[in-house]
Design a protein around this motif. Structure first.
Motif, PDB file in Angstrom:
ATOM      1  N   ALA A 175       0.848  -1.191   0.000  1.00 35.80           N
ATOM      2  CA  ALA A 175       0.000   0.000   0.000  1.00 35.80           C
ATOM      3  C   ALA A 175       0.881   1.237   0.000  1.00 35.80           C
ATOM      4  N   GLU A 176       0.323   2.330  -0.504  1.00 36.52           N
ATOM      5  CA  GLU A 176       1.051   3.596  -0.506  1.00 36.52           C
ATOM      6  C   GLU A 176       0.334   4.586   0.403  1.00 36.52           C
ATOM      7  N   ALA A 177       1.091   5.217   1.283  1.00 35.32           N
ATOM      8  CA  ALA A 177       0.526   6.209   2.205  1.00 35.32           C
ATOM      9  C   ALA A 177       1.138   7.567   1.908  1.00 35.32           C
ATOM     10  N   ILE A 178       0.298   8.600   1.838  1.00 37.76           N
ATOM     11  CA  ILE A 178       0.816   9.963   1.670  1.00 37.76           C
ATOM     12  C   ILE A 178       1.496  10.355   2.977  1.00 37.76           C
ATOM     13  N   SER A 179       2.783  10.598   2.919  1.00 46.90           N
ATOM     14  CA  SER A 179       3.588  10.802   4.139  1.00 46.90           C
ATOM     15  C   SER A 179       2.976  11.860   5.046  1.00 46.90           C
ATOM     16  N   GLU A 180       2.587  13.004   4.464  1.00 48.12           N
ATOM     17  CA  GLU A 180       2.127  14.139   5.274  1.00 48.12           C
ATOM     18  C   GLU A 180       0.818  13.841   6.008  1.00 48.12           C
ATOM     19  N   ASN A 181       0.071  12.831   5.546  1.00 47.44           N
ATOM     20  CA  ASN A 181      -1.182  12.477   6.218  1.00 47.44           C
ATOM     21  C   ASN A 181      -0.947  11.653   7.482  1.00 47.44           C
ATOM     22  N   PHE A 182       0.303  11.261   7.706  1.00 41.56           N
ATOM     23  CA  PHE A 182       0.588  10.379   8.837  1.00 41.56           C
ATOM     24  C   PHE A 182       1.733  10.867   9.713  1.00 41.56           C
ATOM     25  N   MET A 183       2.497  11.833   9.225  1.00 43.66           N
ATOM     26  CA  MET A 183       3.664  12.303   9.992  1.00 43.66           C
ATOM     27  C   MET A 183       3.208  12.986  11.276  1.00 43.66           C
ATOM     28  N   GLY A 184       3.686  12.492  12.402  1.00 45.46           N
ATOM     29  CA  GLY A 184       3.402  13.114  13.689  1.00 45.46           C
ATOM     30  C   GLY A 184       1.961  13.003  14.133  1.00 45.46           C
ATOM     31  N   ARG A 185       1.195  12.127  13.537  1.00 44.85           N
ATOM     32  CA  ARG A 185      -0.236  12.047  13.847  1.00 44.85           C
ATOM     33  C   ARG A 185      -0.584  10.784  14.624  1.00 44.85           C
ATOM     34  N   GLY A 186      -1.672  10.892  15.371  1.00 44.93           N
ATOM     35  CA  GLY A 186      -2.204   9.729  16.058  1.00 44.93           C
ATOM     36  C   GLY A 186      -3.621   9.465  15.598  1.00 44.93           C
ATOM     37  N   GLY A 187      -4.394   8.818  16.450  1.00 43.72           N
ATOM     38  CA  GLY A 187      -5.806   8.595  16.165  1.00 43.72           C
ATOM     39  C   GLY A 187      -6.034   7.604  15.051  1.00 43.72           C
ATOM     40  N   ARG A 188      -7.067   7.874  14.247  1.00 40.05           N
ATOM     41  CA  ARG A 188      -7.493   6.901  13.252  1.00 40.05           C
ATOM     42  C   ARG A 188      -6.430   6.675  12.181  1.00 40.05           C
ATOM     43  N   ALA A 189      -5.763   7.766  11.741  1.00 34.73           N
ATOM     44  CA  ALA A 189      -4.725   7.626  10.724  1.00 34.73           C
ATOM     45  C   ALA A 189      -3.642   6.667  11.210  1.00 34.73           C
ATOM     46  N   PHE A 190      -3.278   6.813  12.461  1.00 38.08           N
ATOM     47  CA  PHE A 190      -2.245   5.958  13.057  1.00 38.08           C
ATOM     48  C   PHE A 190      -2.721   4.504  13.067  1.00 38.08           C
ATOM     49  N   ASP A 191      -3.967   4.282  13.477  1.00 40.74           N
ATOM     50  CA  ASP A 191      -4.487   2.919  13.565  1.00 40.74           C
ATOM     51  C   ASP A 191      -4.613   2.269  12.191  1.00 40.74           C
ATOM     52  N   VAL A 192      -5.011   3.072  11.194  1.00 41.64           N
ATOM     53  CA  VAL A 192      -5.112   2.524   9.836  1.00 41.64           C
ATOM     54  C   VAL A 192      -3.738   2.063   9.362  1.00 41.64           C
ATOM     55  N   LEU A 193      -2.751   2.899   9.598  1.00 45.16           N
ATOM     56  CA  LEU A 193      -1.402   2.549   9.152  1.00 45.16           C
ATOM     57  C   LEU A 193      -0.914   1.279   9.855  1.00 45.16           C
ATOM     58  N   GLU A 194      -1.169   1.182  11.146  1.00 47.27           N
ATOM     59  CA  GLU A 194      -0.764  -0.017  11.890  1.00 47.27           C
ATOM     60  C   GLU A 194      -1.511  -1.248  11.369  1.00 47.27           C
ATOM     61  N   ARG A 195      -2.788  -1.068  11.063  1.00 48.98           N
ATOM     62  CA  ARG A 195      -3.606  -2.195  10.571  1.00 48.98           C
ATOM     63  C   ARG A 195      -3.082  -2.676   9.225  1.00 48.98           C
ATOM     64  N   VAL A 196      -2.796  -1.736   8.331  1.00 53.58           N
ATOM     65  CA  VAL A 196      -2.320  -2.101   6.995  1.00 53.58           C
ATOM     66  C   VAL A 196      -0.931  -2.708   7.094  1.00 53.58           C
ATOM     67  N   ARG A 197      -0.138  -2.104   7.930  1.00 59.77           N
ATOM     68  CA  ARG A 197       1.247  -2.557   8.067  1.00 59.77           C
ATOM     69  C   ARG A 197       1.314  -4.001   8.570  1.00 59.77           C
ATOM     70  N   ALA A 198       0.327  -4.409   9.332  1.00 62.94           N
ATOM     71  CA  ALA A 198       0.309  -5.790   9.830  1.00 62.94           C
ATOM     72  C   ALA A 198       0.115  -6.779   8.688  1.00 62.94           C
ATOM     73  N   ASP A 199      -0.476  -6.313   7.588  1.00 62.00           N
ATOM     74  CA  ASP A 199      -0.793  -7.216   6.471  1.00 62.00           C
ATOM     75  C   ASP A 199       0.181  -7.100   5.309  1.00 62.00           C
ATOM     76  N   VAL A 200       0.547  -5.866   4.958  1.00 64.16           N
ATOM     77  CA  VAL A 200       1.369  -5.661   3.748  1.00 64.16           C
ATOM     78  C   VAL A 200       2.396  -4.553   3.994  1.00 64.16           C
ATOM     79  N   PRO A 201       3.482  -4.542   3.207  1.00 65.05           N
ATOM     80  CA  PRO A 201       4.448  -3.432   3.321  1.00 65.05           C
ATOM     81  C   PRO A 201       3.814  -2.115   2.876  1.00 65.05           C
TER      82      PRO A 201
END
Lengths: 297, 259
Positions: free
Chosen positions: A47-73
């Motif tokens: 998956a591709e994540a727009i860096s600025e949408n996740f840099m220094g952020r928590g909450g849902r964006a953080f959880d989505v990234l963790e969820r995706v990261r558990a499955d795919v690079p």
């Protein structure tokens, strides 16, 4: 310090699909799909994540990234680095980007070959550079700074454009190739951007692709555009058109089955529509891998 | 022109609010089908539309209350005066409520914009490293302790009508001049509870205590906010308020050293 490395490798690991492996195709994470992703996961190879949408952020964006990261690079793709800009590179930006890349063990880190800052401000656009020797030296130096700061190779994406500078002395493909080679960077080849710029400036997309150093092309973007009648507009607002699929097939022949991302930003459809686009790209890529296997020694 | 001059020229053309610059055709290539000015116009329109969309996504209720045309007029004037200073586009609205105040927008609209900005800040704030639990209290040292709050917690004072306007998301055609009895401003806490942003209007004593605690005063000083002269009442009220802060997961840590 300027690192040199095998262009087939990022500093943190292999970036290209090796012959014999399966194709690697994914799509970009977009906010309207977060709920579906948190519920069902992501059916993609990466998956591709727009860096600025996740840099220094928590909450849902953080959880989505963790969820995706558990499955795919995850590949990080930035829009605000302004690698060609005249403002100093932002240390806080690079620090947050490096931390994010470390935390999610990013598969790759990329941004756009353009400028997007002016006098301490952000344009939030991808403004084209003049293709001059001065710009070339400036960009190469900054890419090296970023690569040293991140400790990994940066991938640079060609942008779509609507205007050219009279001062340019190089073609876009010459400029892109020289930056990648001199800075020891990778290329994220956006085929829609090549197509849009070719139409807007009257050059051949095929000439562009054939001029690129094949080993530097480490990822591909696929997307749609709109035709205003006077020019093509890169809006990522529709399915990948046939003309881009044809460029993709040419690119697979030229560069091999490199990891590929389907992008869609405007008029975003259901996640299943992106999965269907990714499935088609995977079929084409796997067919190319079959060709590679047949020709392998 | 050197690279810096070319970029400055491009940026001026792409962000100018007064139409094409002179000499565009001397710097950029055009074609009979699309002139240099037309081509730069694509970037100019994109610049303003993109920033206006970012404002609209953050200040959706402010937009509803102002109406689309007025919001667009004020939004475009705002981004012309306050270009983005942050790599994330939605942060372009950092000064929007202050701008609305400066152009004499109705005070409740200024407050509504401030509330929506606080909600964005709460939404995207970094996760806390830790959430303090009641059982981490050291009773003997608690009066000297200082509280560290989670980064999503935002505090602001506003007209309570702004809270009503935020909640009335379906209501259009709001008369900002409608008569209503004037209410004093209230203290409002905004924070993120897992994925959702919440807000709470606080009583005067809790608001005072929260401000003291956020300013890193010792708890013994914070509790002076509850001083009514009746020890039983004061202790009960302080216990009630502090329990609420724990229950809402507002506390990242209880620090027993100044550092």
């Amino acid at each position: 310090m300027h690192r040199t490395a095998d262009p087939q490798q990022t500093l943190s690991g292999p970036a290209r699909t090796q012959p014999g492996a399966l194709a690697c195709v994914g799509f970009g994470l977009r906010v309207p799909h977060y709920d579906a992703i948190l519920t069902h996961g992501l059916r993609a190879d990466f998956a591709e994540a727009i860096s600025e949408n996740f840099m220094g952020r928590g909450g849902r964006a953080f959880d989505v990234l963790e969820r995706v990261r558990a499955d795919v690079p995850i590949a990080l793709h930035g829009v605000s680095l302004s690698i060609g800009g005249m403002d100093l590179l932002s240390e806080s930006y690079l620090s947050e980007l490096a931390e994010l890349a470390r935390r999610i063990a990013a598969f790759s880190v990329s941004d756009h070959l353009c400028f997007g800052t002016f006098g301490g401000h952000y344009a939030h656009d991808l403004w084209p550079l003049p293709y001059t020797e001065e710009a070339l030296a400036h960009v190469v130096s900054r890419v090296q700074q970023v690569q040293d700061r991140l400790g990994r190779r940066l991938l640079l994406e060609n942008v779509s454009s609507y205007v050219e500078y009279r001062a340019s002395v190089l073609t876009e493909w010459e400029f892109v190739s020289e930056v990648a080679t001199r800075a020891d960077a990778g290329l994220l080849l956006d085929l829609n951007n090549v197509f849009v710029s070719a139409a807007n400036h009257g050059f051949s997309a095929e000439t562009y692709l054939r001029a690129l150093p094949p080993a530097r092309v480490q990822q591909i973007h696929l997307a749609g555009h709109s035709d205003t009648g006077s020019y093509l507009f890169d809006d990522h607002g529709s399915a990948v058109p046939d003309a881009i699929w044809r460029l993709y097939e040419q690119s697979l022949e030229l560069f091999g089955a490199v990891p590929t991302i389907v992008e869609w930003d405007e008029r975003l459809p259901e996640l299943s529509a992106l999965e269907a686009e990714a499935t088609h790209a995977r079929q084409l890529s796997n067919a190319q891998l079959g060709v590679q296997r047949r020709h392998a020694p | 022109m050197n690279l810096a001059e070319l970029q400055q020229y491009f940026a001026r053309a792409a962000t100018s609010g007064i139409g094409p610059l002179p000499d565009l055709a001397r710097v950029f290539l055009g074609t009979p089908r699309l002139s240099a000015a037309d081509r730069l116009g694509i970037y100019n329109r994109g610049y303003y539309l993109r920033l206006l969309e970012a404002l609209s996504s953050v200040f959706s209720q402010t937009q509803r209350v102002l109406g689309d045309a007025e919001f667009e007029r004020l939004g475009l004037a705002y981004v012309a005066q306050h270009p983005s200073e942050h790599p994330a586009i939605e942060r372009v609205g950092r000064s929007f409520s202050e701008y609305l105040r400066s152009v004499a927008a109705p005070p409740v609209v200024v407050d509504l914009a401030a509330l929506e900005w606080a909600r964005l800040c709460a939404l995207v704030a970094a996760n806390p490293e830790n959430i303090a639990q009641v059982d981490s209290i050291e009773p003997q040292r608690f009066p000297e302790a200082r509280l560290r709050f989670v980064r999503s917690l935002q505090c602001l004072e506003l007209d309570p009508w702004a809270l009503t306007l935020l909640a009335d998301a379906d209501r259009s055609n709001i008369d900002l001049g409608e008569s209503r009895s004037a209410l004093p401003h209230c203290g409002v806490a905004v924070w993120r509870a897992r994925h959702a942003v919440e807000h709470l209007s606080l009583g005067a004593e809790e608001w005072h205590a929260l401000r003291l605690a956020i300013a890193r005063n010792e708890l013994s000083r914070v509790c002076t906010a509850f001083d009514t002269g009746s020890a039983d009442t004061d202790v009960r009220r302080a216990f009630q308020v502090l329990s609420g802060w724990f229950a809402r997961n507002w506390l990242e840590s209880i620090d027993y050293d100044e550092t």
